[in-house]
Design an enzyme around this catalytic site. Structure first.
Site, mmCIF file in Angstrom:
data_model
loop_
_atom_site.group_PDB
_atom_site.id
_atom_site.type_symbol
_atom_site.label_atom_id
_atom_site.label_comp_id
_atom_site.label_asym_id
_atom_site.label_seq_id
_atom_site.Cartn_x
_atom_site.Cartn_y
_atom_site.Cartn_z
ATOM 1 N N GLN A 246 31.776 -17.946 -2.294
ATOM 2 C CA GLN A 246 31.140 -16.952 -3.158
ATOM 3 C C GLN A 246 31.736 -17.020 -4.555
ATOM 4 O O GLN A 246 31.315 -16.300 -5.444
ATOM 5 C CB GLN A 246 31.354 -15.555 -2.567
ATOM 6 C CG GLN A 246 30.721 -15.402 -1.195
ATOM 7 C CD GLN A 246 31.330 -14.233 -0.427
ATOM 8 O OE1 GLN A 246 30.933 -13.091 -0.604
ATOM 9 N NE2 GLN A 246 32.301 -14.523 0.419
ATOM 10 N N HIS B 279 26.951 -18.178 -4.824
ATOM 11 C CA HIS B 279 26.739 -17.249 -5.942
ATOM 12 C C HIS B 279 26.685 -17.969 -7.290
ATOM 13 O O HIS B 279 26.880 -17.344 -8.336
ATOM 14 C CB HIS B 279 27.822 -16.161 -5.957
ATOM 15 C CG HIS B 279 27.716 -15.207 -4.791
ATOM 16 N ND1 HIS B 279 28.722 -14.341 -4.428
ATOM 17 C CD2 HIS B 279 26.706 -14.999 -3.905
ATOM 18 C CE1 HIS B 279 28.331 -13.629 -3.369
ATOM 19 N NE2 HIS B 279 27.118 -14.027 -3.027
ATOM 20 N N CYS C 179 18.487 -20.861 -19.333
ATOM 21 C CA CYS C 179 17.506 -20.092 -20.109
ATOM 22 C C CYS C 179 16.700 -19.181 -19.188
ATOM 23 O O CYS C 179 16.193 -19.637 -18.159
ATOM 24 C CB CYS C 179 16.570 -21.068 -20.827
ATOM 25 S SG CYS C 179 15.217 -20.231 -21.667
ATOM 26 N N CYS D 178 18.188 -20.795 -26.123
ATOM 27 C CA CYS D 178 17.777 -22.081 -25.561
ATOM 28 C C CYS D 178 17.334 -23.019 -26.680
ATOM 29 O O CYS D 178 16.524 -22.635 -27.539
ATOM 30 C CB CYS D 178 16.630 -21.842 -24.586
ATOM 31 S SG CYS D 178 15.928 -23.334 -23.897
ATOM 32 N N PRO E 229 44.535 -10.159 3.254
ATOM 33 C CA PRO E 229 45.559 -9.105 3.370
ATOM 34 C C PRO E 229 44.987 -7.788 3.875
ATOM 35 O O PRO E 229 45.726 -6.933 4.342
ATOM 36 C CB PRO E 229 46.101 -8.956 1.941
ATOM 37 C CG PRO E 229 45.184 -9.692 1.048
ATOM 38 C CD PRO E 229 44.337 -10.605 1.871
HETATM 39 P P1 NAD Z 1 35.215 -10.417 -2.286
HETATM 40 O O1 NAD Z 1 34.169 -9.523 -1.785
HETATM 41 O O2 NAD Z 1 35.142 -11.804 -1.856
HETATM 42 O O3 NAD Z 1 36.653 -9.693 -1.879
HETATM 43 C C1 NAD Z 1 37.929 -10.215 -2.189
HETATM 44 C C2 NAD Z 1 38.756 -10.281 -0.907
HETATM 45 O O4 NAD Z 1 39.918 -11.056 -1.164
HETATM 46 C C3 NAD Z 1 39.238 -8.918 -0.393
HETATM 47 O O5 NAD Z 1 38.964 -8.797 0.976
HETATM 48 C C4 NAD Z 1 40.752 -8.980 -0.648
HETATM 49 O O6 NAD Z 1 41.494 -8.247 0.323
HETATM 50 C C5 NAD Z 1 41.019 -10.454 -0.536
HETATM 51 N N1 NAD Z 1 42.222 -10.954 -1.193
HETATM 52 C C6 NAD Z 1 42.833 -10.480 -2.312
HETATM 53 N N2 NAD Z 1 43.896 -11.251 -2.605
HETATM 54 C C7 NAD Z 1 43.979 -12.213 -1.658
HETATM 55 C C8 NAD Z 1 44.848 -13.318 -1.429
HETATM 56 N N3 NAD Z 1 45.882 -13.578 -2.234
HETATM 57 N N4 NAD Z 1 44.623 -14.125 -0.357
HETATM 58 C C9 NAD Z 1 43.581 -13.877 0.478
HETATM 59 N N5 NAD Z 1 42.724 -12.842 0.301
HETATM 60 C C10 NAD Z 1 42.918 -12.029 -0.753
HETATM 61 O O7 NAD Z 1 35.257 -10.565 -3.782
HETATM 62 P P2 NAD Z 1 35.055 -9.513 -4.977
HETATM 63 O O8 NAD Z 1 36.246 -9.616 -5.779
HETATM 64 O O9 NAD Z 1 34.671 -8.185 -4.458
HETATM 65 O O10 NAD Z 1 33.814 -10.150 -5.751
HETATM 66 C C11 NAD Z 1 32.485 -10.116 -5.310
HETATM 67 C C12 NAD Z 1 31.765 -11.354 -5.852
HETATM 68 O O11 NAD Z 1 31.972 -11.527 -7.259
HETATM 69 C C13 NAD Z 1 32.282 -12.645 -5.309
HETATM 70 O O12 NAD Z 1 31.757 -12.900 -4.076
HETATM 71 C C14 NAD Z 1 31.868 -13.631 -6.399
HETATM 72 O O13 NAD Z 1 30.518 -13.934 -6.371
HETATM 73 C C15 NAD Z 1 32.185 -12.884 -7.615
HETATM 74 N N6 NAD Z 1 33.567 -13.164 -8.060
HETATM 75 C C16 NAD Z 1 33.971 -14.461 -8.190
HETATM 76 C C17 NAD Z 1 35.275 -14.756 -8.593
HETATM 77 C C18 NAD Z 1 35.711 -16.203 -8.740
HETATM 78 O O14 NAD Z 1 34.873 -17.056 -8.949
HETATM 79 N N7 NAD Z 1 36.990 -16.523 -8.574
HETATM 80 C C19 NAD Z 1 36.172 -13.711 -8.870
HETATM 81 C C20 NAD Z 1 35.704 -12.385 -8.733
HETATM 82 C C21 NAD Z 1 34.413 -12.128 -8.307
HETATM 83 ZN ZN ZN Z 2 14.245 -22.150 -22.681
#
Ligand code: NAD
Ligand code: ZN
Length: 251
Positions: free
Chosen positions: A107, A127, A135, A155, A223
């Site tokens: 994701q 995602h 665009c 664009c 965690p």
């Molecule tokens: P998420 O729903 O995937 O939740 C994050 C999870 O990671 C939680 O369950 C948390 O307990 C766990 N976590 C935190 N630190 C950790 C570690 N060190 N090791 C293992 N697990 C750990 O993600 P979100 O932050 O709620 O974001 C929702 C969506 O937003 C994502 O699915 C994505 O599409 C986007 N997003 C992407 C990124 C990225 O590309 N790195 C960052 C933030 C959000």
């Molecule tokens: Zn365009």
């Protein structure tokens, strides 16, 4: 710390006794990249200028204020460019090299898996990709690194507004990417499903994890006790960068 229905020794024994594991699905979320310094969306650290990322990451927010949303994405791109893959990304690349039927469904929109060496064919970025710029009128795409410095890029082909190539919370998934996951699961159950660093709040994440598991193992690394923990055969409570390499050393 390792907890759950089985203790650490049972887990190690079971894994070291398995000789041929051909099919492993890994489902990852923001926790995978957390230790690279990329904040998850949940909790205070994800906030940007007092804005809740879960409200900013929407098509509605973009339509209301594209400039604000672009500022936030430019900031996030900069954070990602300044980050390095961690031990969890590297462990997944190693797992992929060893496993013929490997698939990573992430994701995460960052490029840390790719920079750790994960091939595009082994990975579904469900995602999207934060470095894509698309665009909204004609679908024209600007490759990563070539985006305009303007706050709301336009664009070059049609003059339409450009947007980041990610799937926002109020949008549908890309059907082609969904089909890649569905085809993989429909080909047969997995020996292992590893769900790492995701709150698994989306129905499709839970559905894919449970269908792919079949009678195999479902390992959750996080965690926090996420909704999938109750279906897991093993729950490893803690950090991905520590526990994924541990898992690999037993596999
Ligand atoms: P998420 O729903 O995937 O939740 C994050 C999870 O990671 C939680 O369950 C948390 O307990 C766990 N976590 C935190 N630190 C950790 C570690 N060190 N090791 C293992 N697990 C750990 O993600 P979100 O932050 O709620 O974001 C929702 C969506 O937003 C994502 O699915 C994505 O599409 C986007 N997003 C992407 C990124 C990225 O590309 N790195 C960052 C933030 C959000
Ligand atoms: Zn365009």
């Amino acid at each position: 710390m390792i907890s759950g229905r089985r203790n650490r020794c049972a887990w190690m024994n079971r894994i070291s006794h398995k000789v041929s594991m051909n099919k492993i699905l890994v489902i990852a979320g923001a926790g995978l990249s957390a230790e690279s310094g990329i904040p998850t969306f949940r909790g205070a650290e994800g906030y940007w200028r007092n804005q809740d990322p879960r409200e900013l990451a929407t098509r509605a927010a973009f339509d209301r204020n594209p400039r604000l949303v672009w500022e936030w994405y430019n900031h996030r791109r900069a954070v990602i460019r300044g980050s390095m893959p961690n031990g969890a990304h590297r462990a997944l690349v190693e797992l992929q090299r060893r496993t013929p039927g490997f698939l990573l469904v992430t994701q995460n929109t960052d490029d840390l898996d790719r920079r750790a060496g994960m091939s595009a064919g082994s990975m579904v970025k469900i995602h999207g990709d934060i470095f894509d710029t698309i665009c909204i009128e004609c679908g024209g795409r600007v490759p990563a690194g070539n985006e305009s410095a303007d706050l709301v890029p336009r664009c070059a082909m049609c003059g339409g507004m450009m947007r980041p190539g990610v799937v926002w919370f109020d949008e549908e998934l890309n059907p082609q990417e969904v089909a890649r996951v569905e085809n993989y699961i429909n080909e047969g159950p997995c020996d292992y499903v590893v769900v790492v660093g995701t709150s698994a709040v989306f129905d499709y994440i839970q559905d894919w994890a449970l269908r792919a598991k079949g009678r195999g193992e479902l390992i959750v690394i996080d965690p926090i006790e996420t909704p999938l923990v109750r279906y897991s055969t093993l729950y490893l409570r803690g950090s991905a960068a520590k526990l994924l390499p541990d898992f690999l050393s037993r596999y």
